[in-house]
Write a protein that holds these residues in place. Structure first.
Motif, PDB file in Angstrom:
ATOM      1  N   PHE A 175       0.897  -1.277  -0.314  1.00 12.76           N
ATOM      2  CA  PHE A 175      -0.377  -0.286   0.124  1.00 12.76           C
ATOM      3  C   PHE A 175       1.020   1.241  -0.229  1.00 12.76           C
ATOM      4  CE2 PHE A 175      -1.743   3.166   2.208  1.00 12.76           C
ATOM      5  CZ  PHE A 175      -2.790   3.667   1.332  1.00 12.76           C
ATOM      6  N   ASP A 176       0.416   2.303  -0.808  1.00 15.82           N
ATOM      7  CA  ASP A 176       1.311   3.274  -0.441  1.00 15.82           C
ATOM      8  C   ASP A 176       0.586   3.461  -1.884  1.00 15.82           C
ATOM      9  OD1 ASP A 176       3.096   5.271  -1.588  1.00 15.82           O
ATOM     10  OD2 ASP A 176       4.851   4.388  -0.940  1.00 15.82           O
ATOM     11  N   PRO A 177       0.247   5.347  -2.074  1.00 17.85           N
ATOM     12  CA  PRO A 177      -0.588   6.066  -2.269  1.00 17.85           C
ATOM     13  C   PRO A 177       0.033   7.161  -3.705  1.00 17.85           C
ATOM     14  CG  PRO A 177      -0.965   6.681  -0.577  1.00 17.85           C
ATOM     15  CD  PRO A 177      -0.062   5.454  -0.087  1.00 17.85           C
ATOM     16  N   PHE A 178       1.002   7.103  -3.011  1.00 17.35           N
ATOM     17  CA  PHE A 178       2.141   8.128  -4.311  1.00 17.35           C
ATOM     18  C   PHE A 178       2.943   6.986  -5.161  1.00 17.35           C
ATOM     19  CE2 PHE A 178       1.633   9.559   0.017  1.00 17.35           C
ATOM     20  CZ  PHE A 178       1.336  10.643  -0.142  1.00 17.35           C
ATOM     21  N   VAL A 179       2.654   5.521  -5.140  1.00 11.53           N
ATOM     22  CA  VAL A 179       3.396   5.056  -6.222  1.00 11.53           C
ATOM     23  C   VAL A 179       2.481   4.217  -6.838  1.00 11.53           C
ATOM     24  CG1 VAL A 179       4.915   2.783  -6.136  1.00 11.53           C
ATOM     25  CG2 VAL A 179       5.410   4.736  -4.515  1.00 11.53           C
ATOM     26  N   ASP A 180       2.696   5.022  -8.544  1.00 13.66           N
ATOM     27  CA  ASP A 180       1.796   3.760  -9.152  1.00 13.66           C
ATOM     28  C   ASP A 180       1.423   1.721  -8.548  1.00 13.66           C
ATOM     29  OD1 ASP A 180       0.389   4.333 -12.129  1.00 13.66           O
ATOM     30  OD2 ASP A 180       1.851   2.554 -12.525  1.00 13.66           O
ATOM     31  N   ALA A 181       0.503   1.829  -9.741  1.00 12.61           N
ATOM     32  CA  ALA A 181       0.254   0.200  -9.370  1.00 12.61           C
ATOM     33  C   ALA A 181       1.221  -0.702  -9.848  1.00 12.61           C
ATOM     34  CB  ALA A 181      -1.898   0.628  -9.048  1.00 12.61           C
ATOM     35  N   LYS A 182       0.711   0.119 -11.387  1.00  4.95           N
ATOM     36  CA  LYS A 182       1.314  -0.746 -12.000  1.00  4.95           C
ATOM     37  C   LYS A 182       3.127  -0.785 -11.876  1.00  4.95           C
ATOM     38  CE  LYS A 182       3.062  -0.772 -17.135  1.00  4.95           C
ATOM     39  NZ  LYS A 182       4.175  -1.495 -16.565  1.00  4.95           N
ATOM     40  N   ASP A 194      -6.769   0.298  -0.919  1.00  5.00           N
ATOM     41  CA  ASP A 194      -7.760   0.255   0.362  1.00  5.00           C
ATOM     42  C   ASP A 194      -7.090  -0.282   1.435  1.00  5.00           C
ATOM     43  OD1 ASP A 194      -9.529   0.150   2.069  1.00  5.00           O
ATOM     44  OD2 ASP A 194     -11.284   0.301   0.803  1.00  5.00           O
ATOM     45  N   LEU A 195      -6.569   0.828   2.093  1.00  6.14           N
ATOM     46  CA  LEU A 195      -5.571   0.185   3.219  1.00  6.14           C
ATOM     47  C   LEU A 195      -6.602  -0.865   4.903  1.00  6.14           C
ATOM     48  CD1 LEU A 195      -3.514  -0.068   5.456  1.00  6.14           C
ATOM     49  CD2 LEU A 195      -3.639   1.908   6.339  1.00  6.14           C
ATOM     50  N   ASP A 196      -7.971  -0.273   3.845  1.00  5.93           N
ATOM     51  CA  ASP A 196      -8.787  -0.805   5.930  1.00  5.93           C
ATOM     52  C   ASP A 196      -9.486  -2.006   5.173  1.00  5.93           C
ATOM     53  OD1 ASP A 196      -8.518   0.991   7.104  1.00  5.93           O
ATOM     54  OD2 ASP A 196     -10.411   2.530   6.208  1.00  5.93           O
ATOM     55  N   ALA A 197      -9.027  -2.123   3.782  1.00  2.00           N
ATOM     56  CA  ALA A 197      -9.930  -3.597   2.992  1.00  2.00           C
ATOM     57  C   ALA A 197      -8.766  -4.683   2.997  1.00  2.00           C
ATOM     58  CB  ALA A 197     -10.112  -2.734   1.507  1.00  2.00           C
ATOM     59  N   ALA A 198      -7.078  -3.849   3.249  1.00  4.97           N
ATOM     60  CA  ALA A 198      -6.107  -5.295   3.038  1.00  4.97           C
ATOM     61  C   ALA A 198      -5.646  -5.336   4.288  1.00  4.97           C
ATOM     62  CB  ALA A 198      -5.142  -4.235   2.594  1.00  4.97           C
ATOM     63  N   ALA A 222      -8.790   1.306  15.833  1.00  9.01           N
ATOM     64  CA  ALA A 222      -9.698   0.510  14.520  1.00  9.01           C
ATOM     65  C   ALA A 222      -9.172  -0.045  12.887  1.00  9.01           C
ATOM     66  CB  ALA A 222     -10.649   1.955  13.530  1.00  9.01           C
ATOM     67  N   ARG A 223      -8.072   0.374  13.195  1.00  7.39           N
ATOM     68  CA  ARG A 223      -7.260   0.242  11.721  1.00  7.39           C
ATOM     69  C   ARG A 223      -6.857  -2.163  12.882  1.00  7.39           C
ATOM     70  NH1 ARG A 223      -6.062   4.987   8.449  1.00  7.39           N
ATOM     71  NH2 ARG A 223      -7.407   4.789   6.683  1.00  7.39           N
ATOM     72  N   LEU A 224      -6.277  -1.812  13.596  1.00  7.28           N
ATOM     73  CA  LEU A 224      -5.399  -3.057  14.681  1.00  7.28           C
ATOM     74  C   LEU A 224      -7.298  -3.855  14.332  1.00  7.28           C
ATOM     75  CD1 LEU A 224      -3.651  -1.015  16.976  1.00  7.28           C
ATOM     76  CD2 LEU A 224      -2.420  -2.450  15.317  1.00  7.28           C
ATOM     77  N   ALA A 225      -7.743  -3.253  14.967  1.00 10.21           N
ATOM     78  CA  ALA A 225      -9.251  -4.260  15.154  1.00 10.21           C
ATOM     79  C   ALA A 225      -9.875  -4.783  13.992  1.00 10.21           C
ATOM     80  CB  ALA A 225     -10.192  -2.977  15.551  1.00 10.21           C
ATOM     81  N   ARG A 226      -9.464  -4.040  12.546  1.00  6.92           N
ATOM     82  CA  ARG A 226      -9.461  -5.041  11.339  1.00  6.92           C
ATOM     83  C   ARG A 226      -8.574  -6.065  10.324  1.00  6.92           C
ATOM     84  NH1 ARG A 226     -12.970  -2.146   8.192  1.00  6.92           N
ATOM     85  NH2 ARG A 226     -12.962  -3.459   6.317  1.00  6.92           N
TER      86      ARG A 226
END
Length: 326
Positions: A175-182, A194-198, A222-226
């Motif tokens: 997960f890094d919103p500043f790096v292109d997925a490709k 999506d960090l929460d989904a991952a 909240a994220r630790l609980a996920r």
């Protein structure tokens, strides 16, 4: 001091290899200062300073105001949360970092913490030392192979951490919103937007993002609980990215299986810190990037960064506020 010499200040903790690079220049006056110098002692020394290397010493607006001759500020490392970058930028002063000099060391420490948690190193060592050999089957270690790691931040260190995890047959999510997925996919890893989904997919969360207003408290209750029950959290980035009270609660309840922490919100971490009372926590004193090799490499890189600016040829790759270069 000859009037044409430029003054450069270096902390006493800087690797000797870098100090020697600066001292070899006859046109520079080298001043060694204590890494824990107080602001009251530092400010007067900045009046005629052309360049400074920082270890943990903060450098903000007050320091900038006291530095009319400053041409370059360099961090011995890559984190710069203790530097007020806009104050430097307003004056046209570049902030330099050490590039990849300690990236391998930090990535190795992050991966070491993953292994130590998975193999229950702390507990296994205690069984042997405590004469409880026959209890060894009560808390079995696990393999890394086949487990999923979520790499948070795909920069100099995150990329190296991902390679180490992949080499141990782990599934690597990034997960890094500043790096292109490709870019992430082309490197052989699975990009997640999506960090929460991952988070629920991860057996391990390894944090490699910078600390800034957007990332403070990023890993909260909240994220630790996920995260799945028994998952592990490793932080070799900066303290404060993980909400420490929330992490303590998640560890104490058993929801999070363990944590490997090289960094804390307050450093040095206070004796008696709640997290340090837990057997499920393995800690180190912000030393992930401080190895024999990294200290030498960071010192030399920092020295070269400073000289590049003073010589009118700044190493653009290591400049954080590139807008000052024109």
């Amino acid at each position: 001091m000859a009037s044409n010499k430029r003054k450069v200040m270096l902390p006493h903790t800087m690797g000797q290899q870098g100090i020697d690079v600066i001292k070899a220049r006859a046109d520079i006056e080298t001043v060694i200062y204590p890494a824990g110098i107080s602001q009251a002692d530092l400010l007067p020394q900045l009046a005629d300073c052309a360049g400074i290397a920082l270890s943990g010493t903060p450098y903000r607006q007050k320091e900038m105001d006291a530095s009319p001759a400053m041409q370059v500020v360099a961090r011995i490392g890559v984190g710069y949360d203790a530097v007020e970058v806009p104050a430097l930028t307003a004056r046209g002063v570049p902030l330099m970092v050490a590039g990849t000099a300690n990236s391998t060391s930090v990535a190795e420490q992050a991966f070491h913490l993953m292994i130590a948690l998975a193999k229950k190193n702390r507990g296994m060592d205690g069984l042997v030392r405590g004469g409880k050999w026959t209890d060894r089957h009560g808390h079995l270690p696990m393999e890394l192979s086949g487990k999923t790691v979520l790499i948070l931040g795909f920069g100099r260190i995150g990329t190296r951490s991902a390679r180490r995890c992949a080499a141990f047959d782990m599934q690597v999510l990034v997960f890094d919103p500043f790096v292109d997925a490709k870019t992430i996919a082309d490197a052989g890893y699975e990009p997640v937007s999506d960090l929460d989904a991952a988070l629920p997919q991860a057996d391990f969360l390894s944090i490699h993002c910078p600390k800034n207003p957007d990332t403070v408290g990023l890993i909260n209750a909240a994220r630790l609980a996920r995260m799945k029950k028994g998952a592990f959290v490793v932080n070799t980035a900066r303290g404060g990215i993980v909400d420490e009270p929330a992490l303590y609660a998640a560890l104490a309840s058993g929801h999070i299986g363990g944590a490997g922490l090289d960094v804390f919100a307050e450093e040095p971490a206070p004796v008696g810190h709640d997290l340090l009372k837990l057997d499920s926590v393995i800690a180190s004193p912000h030393m992930a990037g401080v190895t024999t090799e990294a200290v030498a490499a960071m010192a030399v890189a920092t020295a070269k960064n400073i000289l590049s600016v003073l010589d009118g040829q700044p190493n653009r790759e290591n400049v954080i506020n590139k807008e000052v270069l024109g």
